[in-house]
Scaffold this active site. Structure first.
Site, PDB file in Angstrom:
ATOM      1  N   GLU A  76       0.830  -1.207   0.000  1.00  0.00           N
ATOM      2  CA  GLU A  76       0.000   0.000   0.000  1.00  0.00           C
ATOM      3  C   GLU A  76       0.864   1.257   0.000  1.00  0.00           C
ATOM      4  O   GLU A  76       0.661   2.177  -0.790  1.00  0.00           O
ATOM      5  CB  GLU A  76      -0.915  -0.006   1.212  1.00  0.00           C
ATOM      6  N   ASP A 137      -6.060  -3.637  -2.710  1.00  0.00           N
ATOM      7  CA  ASP A 137      -6.131  -2.190  -2.934  1.00  0.00           C
ATOM      8  C   ASP A 137      -4.796  -1.653  -3.433  1.00  0.00           C
ATOM      9  O   ASP A 137      -4.741  -0.827  -4.348  1.00  0.00           O
ATOM     10  CB  ASP A 137      -6.592  -1.459  -1.675  1.00  0.00           C
TER      11      ASP A 137
END
Length: 413
Positions: A76, A137
């Protein structure tokens, strides 16, 4: 994956950088930054990005969260930093970030292996992958940053890597859930938490990114993934707030599935959920999902319109009950959201807090990783350093001012 809470004191940036940052924030609060073609064409002309890179990024491209014992790096963090480097027209750091990620998180081959989500100090004192599970993500942000970098920098290799990465995501991190359809799972494994029950994270799918992926990869599952996300958002926000985690459950023996409160994570919305409001605020008003986002996520705006001086650190979404005071990063994340919600007084209050506690923070204030990340997203958007077009394409402030020689068409858009 879940966010660590950053509360670590780090070396300070130079006094000159602090003064530059303060000046930039003052211009912003007075109504926006002026056109600065020369500055916009200089690498790392974004003071808050320069501050972040000096505090949290090694020379080799590794982003470090010093607030945790492992001094870990996450997929991330790497993917967010690549996006910021693109916004700052900082190609040197963009390449270092991506090369480090491939070498250390993806085993040297992004066409064969999804990036591990966590790298850092292991229990035996050695350094390497701590958790090999992949965070979906981060993989979407990696792919999106590569797609847009391919376009603006005329580099076909980035687009090829993005296509390979998205194929892995579609194969390993998108599941056809009974009664819901193709849905983005948080990771490759570990999120089927019971018989016919799956754990999901609403903050993992920014609508503008999904639109961009759909345009780039029209044969992929992205349209269906957007549809399942829309259903999720409509069903899990009874009071206008969103939780960090929710679950989709299908009854034994068949029947209609339903979203339920996550049996382990509860109904709390906090450090993950704050991003859902951020992404909603960045979604173009003409996007088909914009009305749904405004309607289903209106609780936070209502709370701040009513006079709350700061966003709550957490909300029990089933009853709409707020607890605690969120960090300044929460205020930064809500700037685009409050602007889209038409809440000028609440927006001004949060802008002032961001200016005071982040952009013009005292020189001895601790550097907090997550506050910096949310600050880059929120203030960068408000300063119009970047915007998302309805197609999902990224509109960069420097793109018009800095024509690229030899740019070639590298995407399907």
């Amino acid at each position: 994956m879940s966010i660590a809470h950053p509360h670590e004191r780090l070396p300070l940036v130079s006094r000159r950088l602090v003064r530059t940052l303060a000046a930039a924030s003052a211009l912003w609060l007075l109504g926006g930054l002026p056109a600065q073609a020369a500055d916009d064409c200089a690498a790392a002309s974004w003071p808050l990005w320069q501050q972040f890179a000096e505090r949290f990024m090694q020379a080799d491209g590794r982003v470090i969260d010093f607030s945790v014992a492992q001094q870990h790096s996450t997929s991330e963090g790497q993917s967010y930093a690549m996006f910021f480097a693109l916004v700052a027209r900082d190609r040197a750091r963009f390449d270092k970030l991506w090369n480090w990620s491939i070498a250390n998180l993806a085993g040297g081959d992004i066409t064969a292996q999804l990036p591990a989500w966590q790298w850092g100090r292991k229990d035996d004192g050695s350094w390497g992958v701590v958790d090999a599970n992949a965070a979906s993500d981060a993989n979407l942000w990696f792919a999106y940053a590569l797609i847009e970098a391919a376009r603006v920098w005329g580099e076909p290799r980035y687009a090829e890597q993005a296509r390979a990465l998205l194929a892995l995501v579609a194969r390993h991190e998108v599941a056809d859930l009974p009664g819901l359809g193709p849905t983005l799972l948080p990771a490759t494994q570990g999120f089927m938490i019971g018989p016919r029950t799956w754990r999901l994270n609403p903050s993992y799918l920014p609508v503008p990114l999904a639109r961009g992926l759909q345009q780039f990869d029209p044969q992929g599952p992205w349209k269906a993934v957007i549809d399942s996300y829309a259903r999720m958002l409509a069903d899990i926000t009874p009071k206008g707030f969103v939780a960090d985690w929710v679950a989709w459950q299908v009854p034994e023996g068949g029947g209609a599935g339903a979203f339920i409160t996550d049996p382990e994570k509860s109904d709390v919305g906090s450090y993950d959920a704050i991003r859902t409001y951020l992404w909603a605020g960045m979604t173009p008003r003409s996007d088909p999902l914009a009305p749904l986002l405004q309607k289903r996520l209106g609780g936070m705006a209502g709370l701040l319109k009513a006079g709350a001086g700061a966003p709550p650190e957490q909300v029990h979404v089933e009853v709409g009950h707020p607890d605690g005071k969120g960090p300044v990063g929460f205020s930064a994340a809500l700037l685009p959201y409050l602007q889209a919600a038409g809440a000028p007084a609440a927006l001004k209050t949060q802008q002032e807090r961001v200016r005071r506690e982040l952009l013009e923070a005292p020189k001895d204030a601790p550097a907090r990783y997550y506050d910096q990340v949310l600050g880059l997203f929120g203030t960068g958007y408000m300063e119009q350093r970047y915007q998302f077009l309805p197609s999902g394409r990224l509109q960069l402030r420097w793109e018009k001012a800095c024509p690229q020689k030899g740019r070639s068409a590298t995407t399907t858009r």
